[in-house]
Each structure stands twice: as C-alpha cells, then as structure tokens.
Design a protein around this motif. Structure first.
Motif, PDB file in Angstrom:
ATOM      1  N   VAL A  43       0.822  -1.216   0.000  1.00 48.87           N
ATOM      2  CA  VAL A  43       0.000   0.000   0.000  1.00 48.87           C
ATOM      3  C   VAL A  43       0.854   1.263   0.000  1.00 48.87           C
ATOM      4  O   VAL A  43       0.327   2.372   0.112  1.00 48.87           O
ATOM      5  N   GLY A  44       2.165   1.104  -0.116  1.00 50.58           N
ATOM      6  CA  GLY A  44       3.034   2.269  -0.272  1.00 50.58           C
ATOM      7  C   GLY A  44       3.552   2.883   1.009  1.00 50.58           C
ATOM      8  O   GLY A  44       3.916   4.062   1.030  1.00 50.58           O
ATOM      9  N   ILE A  45       3.615   2.100   2.076  1.00 54.64           N
ATOM     10  CA  ILE A  45       4.148   2.625   3.332  1.00 54.64           C
ATOM     11  C   ILE A  45       5.677   2.646   3.268  1.00 54.64           C
ATOM     12  O   ILE A  45       6.302   1.661   2.865  1.00 54.64           O
ATOM     13  N   HIS A  46       6.239   3.755   3.696  1.00 56.12           N
ATOM     14  CA  HIS A  46       7.688   3.947   3.622  1.00 56.12           C
ATOM     15  C   HIS A  46       8.416   3.273   4.779  1.00 56.12           C
ATOM     16  O   HIS A  46       9.452   2.639   4.601  1.00 56.12           O
ATOM     17  N   GLU A 107     -14.864   4.272   8.988  1.00 52.08           N
ATOM     18  CA  GLU A 107     -15.370   5.619   9.228  1.00 52.08           C
ATOM     19  C   GLU A 107     -14.242   6.638   9.461  1.00 52.08           C
ATOM     20  O   GLU A 107     -14.495   7.838   9.557  1.00 52.08           O
ATOM     21  N   ILE A 108     -13.028   6.160   9.544  1.00 49.86           N
ATOM     22  CA  ILE A 108     -11.874   7.020   9.800  1.00 49.86           C
ATOM     23  C   ILE A 108     -11.424   7.715   8.515  1.00 49.86           C
ATOM     24  O   ILE A 108     -11.484   7.144   7.425  1.00 49.86           O
ATOM     25  N   ASP A 109     -10.933   8.941   8.641  1.00 51.73           N
ATOM     26  CA  ASP A 109     -10.347   9.659   7.512  1.00 51.73           C
ATOM     27  C   ASP A 109      -8.854   9.337   7.462  1.00 51.73           C
ATOM     28  O   ASP A 109      -8.058   9.895   8.213  1.00 51.73           O
ATOM     29  N   TYR A 110      -8.477   8.442   6.553  1.00 51.14           N
ATOM     30  CA  TYR A 110      -7.085   8.015   6.440  1.00 51.14           C
ATOM     31  C   TYR A 110      -6.261   8.916   5.527  1.00 51.14           C
ATOM     32  O   TYR A 110      -5.064   8.659   5.330  1.00 51.14           O
ATOM     33  N   THR A 111      -6.877   9.963   4.985  1.00 54.67           N
ATOM     34  CA  THR A 111      -6.078  10.908   4.210  1.00 54.67           C
ATOM     35  C   THR A 111      -5.301  11.829   5.136  1.00 54.67           C
ATOM     36  O   THR A 111      -4.399  12.542   4.694  1.00 54.67           O
ATOM     37  N   CYS A 115      -1.237   6.799  11.987  1.00 54.57           N
ATOM     38  CA  CYS A 115      -0.526   5.602  12.445  1.00 54.57           C
ATOM     39  C   CYS A 115      -1.550   4.615  12.984  1.00 54.57           C
ATOM     40  O   CYS A 115      -2.379   4.965  13.835  1.00 54.57           O
ATOM     41  N   ILE A 116      -1.491   3.403  12.500  1.00 59.16           N
ATOM     42  CA  ILE A 116      -2.374   2.328  12.957  1.00 59.16           C
ATOM     43  C   ILE A 116      -1.575   1.423  13.879  1.00 59.16           C
ATOM     44  O   ILE A 116      -0.567   0.840  13.469  1.00 59.16           O
ATOM     45  N   MET A 117      -1.989   1.307  15.129  1.00 59.05           N
ATOM     46  CA  MET A 117      -1.278   0.464  16.092  1.00 59.05           C
ATOM     47  C   MET A 117      -1.958  -0.896  16.203  1.00 59.05           C
ATOM     48  O   MET A 117      -3.180  -0.978  16.365  1.00 59.05           O
ATOM     49  N   MET A 118      -1.151  -1.935  16.114  1.00 64.88           N
ATOM     50  CA  MET A 118      -1.648  -3.303  16.246  1.00 64.88           C
ATOM     51  C   MET A 118      -1.009  -3.940  17.473  1.00 64.88           C
ATOM     52  O   MET A 118       0.198  -3.830  17.679  1.00 64.88           O
ATOM     53  N   GLY A 119      -1.822  -4.626  18.270  1.00 65.90           N
ATOM     54  CA  GLY A 119      -1.338  -5.175  19.526  1.00 65.90           C
ATOM     55  C   GLY A 119      -0.768  -6.570  19.435  1.00 65.90           C
ATOM     56  O   GLY A 119      -0.928  -7.270  18.427  1.00 65.90           O
ATOM     57  N   GLN A 120      -0.124  -6.960  20.505  1.00 68.22           N
ATOM     58  CA  GLN A 120       0.510  -8.273  20.621  1.00 68.22           C
ATOM     59  C   GLN A 120      -0.514  -9.397  20.416  1.00 68.22           C
ATOM     60  O   GLN A 120      -1.679  -9.257  20.774  1.00 68.22           O
ATOM     61  N   GLU A 121      -0.057 -10.493  19.785  1.00 68.09           N
ATOM     62  CA  GLU A 121      -0.970 -11.560  19.371  1.00 68.09           C
ATOM     63  C   GLU A 121      -1.866 -12.080  20.494  1.00 68.09           C
ATOM     64  O   GLU A 121      -3.056 -12.328  20.291  1.00 68.09           O
ATOM     65  N   LYS A 122      -1.321 -12.233  21.695  1.00 69.56           N
ATOM     66  CA  LYS A 122      -2.085 -12.845  22.789  1.00 69.56           C
ATOM     67  C   LYS A 122      -2.768 -11.808  23.673  1.00 69.56           C
ATOM     68  O   LYS A 122      -3.937 -11.950  24.028  1.00 69.56           O
ATOM     69  N   LYS A 123      -2.057 -10.732  24.027  1.00 71.67           N
ATOM     70  CA  LYS A 123      -2.585  -9.752  24.977  1.00 71.67           C
ATOM     71  C   LYS A 123      -3.310  -8.581  24.320  1.00 71.67           C
ATOM     72  O   LYS A 123      -4.089  -7.890  24.979  1.00 71.67           O
ATOM     73  N   GLY A 124      -3.056  -8.348  23.052  1.00 68.44           N
ATOM     74  CA  GLY A 124      -3.683  -7.221  22.377  1.00 68.44           C
ATOM     75  C   GLY A 124      -2.989  -5.905  22.709  1.00 68.44           C
ATOM     76  O   GLY A 124      -1.854  -5.875  23.186  1.00 68.44           O
ATOM     77  N   ALA A 161      -7.236   2.388   4.012  1.00 72.32           N
ATOM     78  CA  ALA A 161      -6.457   3.621   3.936  1.00 72.32           C
ATOM     79  C   ALA A 161      -6.009   3.879   2.496  1.00 72.32           C
ATOM     80  O   ALA A 161      -6.079   5.011   1.998  1.00 72.32           O
ATOM     81  N   GLN A 162      -5.558   2.834   1.827  1.00 74.68           N
ATOM     82  CA  GLN A 162      -5.128   2.990   0.435  1.00 74.68           C
ATOM     83  C   GLN A 162      -6.289   3.417  -0.452  1.00 74.68           C
ATOM     84  O   GLN A 162      -6.148   4.298  -1.302  1.00 74.68           O
ATOM     85  N   ARG A 163      -7.463   2.818  -0.246  1.00 77.18           N
ATOM     86  CA  ARG A 163      -8.640   3.152  -1.055  1.00 77.18           C
ATOM     87  C   ARG A 163      -8.968   4.639  -0.944  1.00 77.18           C
ATOM     88  O   ARG A 163      -9.184   5.318  -1.954  1.00 77.18           O
ATOM     89  N   GLN A 164      -9.001   5.125   0.298  1.00 76.05           N
ATOM     90  CA  GLN A 164      -9.327   6.532   0.500  1.00 76.05           C
ATOM     91  C   GLN A 164      -8.272   7.447  -0.116  1.00 76.05           C
ATOM     92  O   GLN A 164      -8.601   8.478  -0.724  1.00 76.05           O
TER      93      GLN A 164
END
Length: 237
Positions: A43-46, A107-111, A115-124, A161-164
């Motif tokens: 998606v073009g993330i640097h 519903e978020i404006d990704y333009t 930063c999208i934060m993703m949590g740890q596999e077990k604890k989140g 995000a890419q779509r928007q």
C-alpha cells in the motif's frame, strides 16, 4: 542498474506515503511481522514502527521485517516513546480495540497523517496505548470468532487507507515526498544491492545516483570497493 529498474524505483518512491504508517506493539511471531510488512509495502508505506523492550526479540522482529528491504523498520523501547514520536509528526493514533467509543475502521479519515497500532498476538493493545490513542477502531464481525489474525486485520485496515488515499489522488504525484537522502538510499540499495552490501561492510559513504540511475563516485571510492580483504591486510602490514 538499467533504465527499466531505475524508472520502476522512481515510480515506487513517487507513490510512497510517508505520513501513513503502522506500529507493531510487541508483535513477536516472525510470520505475522513478515506478512504485515508485505502488506505495508503493497500500500506504499515507507517505514513501520515496532515496539519491543526486549533486545533479543527486537532483533528477531527486525530480521523478520528485513525480508522486505523496501520498508524501513524504526524500533522503540516503549509504547510511550513511540506514540510521542508519532504524535510529534502530527499523526492520528488509531488502535484496534472493542470499547464503548470505538468506531468502524471504515469511518476514519485516512487521508490525514495516520498511524495504525496493532497489539501483541495474545494480549492485544496495552493499556498505555489505549489511553494515549486518539481513536479506538473495530473491524465488524458477524461470525462466531471474536478476532482476526493480526496480519489479516492489518491488511484490511491498510487497504481501506489505500482506497481513501487513491480517491484523494495521493498516489498520483509526479514527484516523491521522500527526502533527497531517502531517495538516494532507495536508489543505491534497491538498484545496486550487491554494491550496497559491500559498501556497508566496508563502511564506505553512499555514492550519488544520477538522473540516469548511474553511480557517480570518485576513483578512490571504486578502488576501495574493489580492494579485497587480503589486499587490505597486506597494505596495513
């Protein structure tokens, strides 16, 4: 580097989105890290961010992410440090979490710088990230399972995000938003990977790549590149 390769790298750099990133909070499974980095590149993330207090795991995560050399990895010792740095770049911080104030991720404006934060596999996501985030988001689910694999969830959000951004014309720039230094790094490392590895090992300065994709360097640089380890030892006595 031939002209086709040079043009392809320039095209890639023009579509890079330096104000869109993803932050991995103690995600430790290499296959998840690799899958997320692959989606980020698509998606073009640097560059992406990784939070890992443990140095050993941090190295393994960097190694897993390194399978895709087109995305840089910035590591942080703590969630607070990472979010502070990202907010200093005026980024909105989104965390995936089922809470009373969470909204559908679409519903978020990704333009906006994001930063999208993703949590740890077990604890989140950690309590620290939940408290410091600007918005909680959810991926609606109508089946029996309660969550998606972190790499799958990341890909869904990134492609929204890419779509928007595509609709907003953010992938049709003629010139890259990357700095001159960042562009030179990509051109050398991506266009001349073998030479880049040798130069790195010998701690030589990165040469300039001109508008034809060719290396411009002094004779002394080329001489050092061609110098074998055996010859170097003999010269040093």
């Amino acid at each position: 580097m031939n002209e086709r390769r040079y043009r392809r790298i320039c095209q890639m750099m023009a579509m890079r989105q330096p104000d869109l990133t993803i932050c991995l909070e103690e995600i430790h499974k290499p296959h998840n890290v690799s899958a997320i980095v692959r989606s980020a590149d698509a998606v073009g993330i640097h560059q992406i961010h990784a939070i890992w207090p443990d140095q050993h795991v941090k190295l393994s995560v960097s190694s897993a992410a390194g399978c895709n050399s087109w995305v840089k990895v910035v590591t942080h010792h703590s969630t607070e440090d990472a979010i502070s740095q990202l907010k200093s770049q005026n980024m909105q911080i989104l965390v995936t979490n089922l809470s009373d104030n969470a909204v559908d991720f679409r519903e978020i404006d990704y333009t906006r710088p994001t930063c999208i934060m993703m949590g740890q596999e077990k604890k989140g996501i950690s309590p620290q990230a939940l408290a410091l985030a600007d918005q909680h988001i959810i991926i609606p689910m109508v089946g029996m399972v309660q969550s998606l694999n972190v790499s799958v969830a990341s890909a869904l959000i990134l492609y929204e995000a890419q779509r928007q951004r595509q609709l907003a014309g953010m992938y049709t720039r003629e010139q890259s938003l990357l700095t001159e230094q960042e562009q030179q790094e990509w051109l050398f490392e991506g266009g001349y990977p073998v030479l880049a590895e040798v130069a790195k090992r010998k701690r030589l300065a990165r040469p300039y790549i001109n508008s034809q994709g060719q290396i411009e360097a002094e004779d002394a640089w080329w001489a050092q590149m061609q110098l074998t380890e055996k010859m170097k030892k003999q010269q040093l006595g």
